[in-house]
Scaffold this motif. Sequence first.
Motif, PDB file in Angstrom:
ATOM      1  N   LEU A   1       0.837  -1.202   0.000  1.00 19.40           N
ATOM      2  CA  LEU A   1       0.000   0.000   0.000  1.00 19.40           C
ATOM      3  C   LEU A   1       0.871   1.251   0.000  1.00 19.40           C
ATOM      4  CD1 LEU A   1      -2.612  -0.953   2.751  1.00 19.40           C
ATOM      5  CD2 LEU A   1      -2.962  -0.958   0.275  1.00 19.40           C
ATOM      6  N   TYR A   2       0.435   2.251  -0.762  1.00 16.71           N
ATOM      7  CA  TYR A   2       1.122   3.537  -0.742  1.00 16.71           C
ATOM      8  C   TYR A   2       0.771   4.270   0.557  1.00 16.71           C
ATOM      9  CZ  TYR A   2       1.966   2.951  -5.742  1.00 16.71           C
ATOM     10  OH  TYR A   2       2.369   2.481  -6.970  1.00 16.71           O
ATOM     11  N   GLN A   3       1.722   5.074   1.052  1.00 19.28           N
ATOM     12  CA  GLN A   3       1.486   5.818   2.293  1.00 19.28           C
ATOM     13  C   GLN A   3       0.271   6.734   2.161  1.00 19.28           C
ATOM     14  OE1 GLN A   3       4.459   6.551   4.769  1.00 19.28           O
ATOM     15  NE2 GLN A   3       3.384   8.016   6.029  1.00 19.28           N
ATOM     16  N   ARG A   4       0.092   7.366   1.015  1.00 17.97           N
ATOM     17  CA  ARG A   4      -1.059   8.272   0.846  1.00 17.97           C
ATOM     18  C   ARG A   4      -2.378   7.507   0.934  1.00 17.97           C
ATOM     19  NH1 ARG A   4       1.115   7.970  -4.447  1.00 17.97           N
ATOM     20  NH2 ARG A   4      -0.341   6.970  -5.882  1.00 17.97           N
ATOM     21  N   ASP A   5      -2.379   6.236   0.470  1.00 15.63           N
ATOM     22  CA  ASP A   5      -3.593   5.426   0.572  1.00 15.63           C
ATOM     23  C   ASP A   5      -3.875   5.050   2.027  1.00 15.63           C
ATOM     24  OD1 ASP A   5      -3.943   5.538  -2.169  1.00 15.63           O
ATOM     25  OD2 ASP A   5      -2.883   3.645  -2.516  1.00 15.63           O
ATOM     26  N   VAL A   6      -2.825   4.749   2.777  1.00 19.18           N
ATOM     27  CA  VAL A   6      -2.990   4.429   4.198  1.00 19.18           C
ATOM     28  C   VAL A   6      -3.520   5.659   4.937  1.00 19.18           C
ATOM     29  CG1 VAL A   6      -1.803   3.757   6.324  1.00 19.18           C
ATOM     30  CG2 VAL A   6      -1.210   2.647   4.167  1.00 19.18           C
TER      31      VAL A   6
END
Length: 94
Positions: A17-22
Amino acid sequence: MIRSELIQRIADENPHLYQRDVERIVGTVFEEIVAAMERGDRVELRGFGAFSVKKRDGRTGRNPRTGEAVEVDEKHVPFFKTGKLLRDRLNGKD
């Protein structure tokens, strides 16, 4: 733990998962909890606990600095009740 630490830990444990998605996921979860409480709903997270809103009646309070009587309006406050699983883990009853 603060919000940014939670986001970082989730991102570290889920490298796909991308940090922005988290960040978006965590933000959405918190926003939904707040929205439900605004509507007066109860939010229950099994094994963790339940968030609800309690009404506090108006009362006569005291100004701690002057001792003067002050009217305190009724208000709604957030309330959290821990779940049994969380309580047991905190008390070493795994």
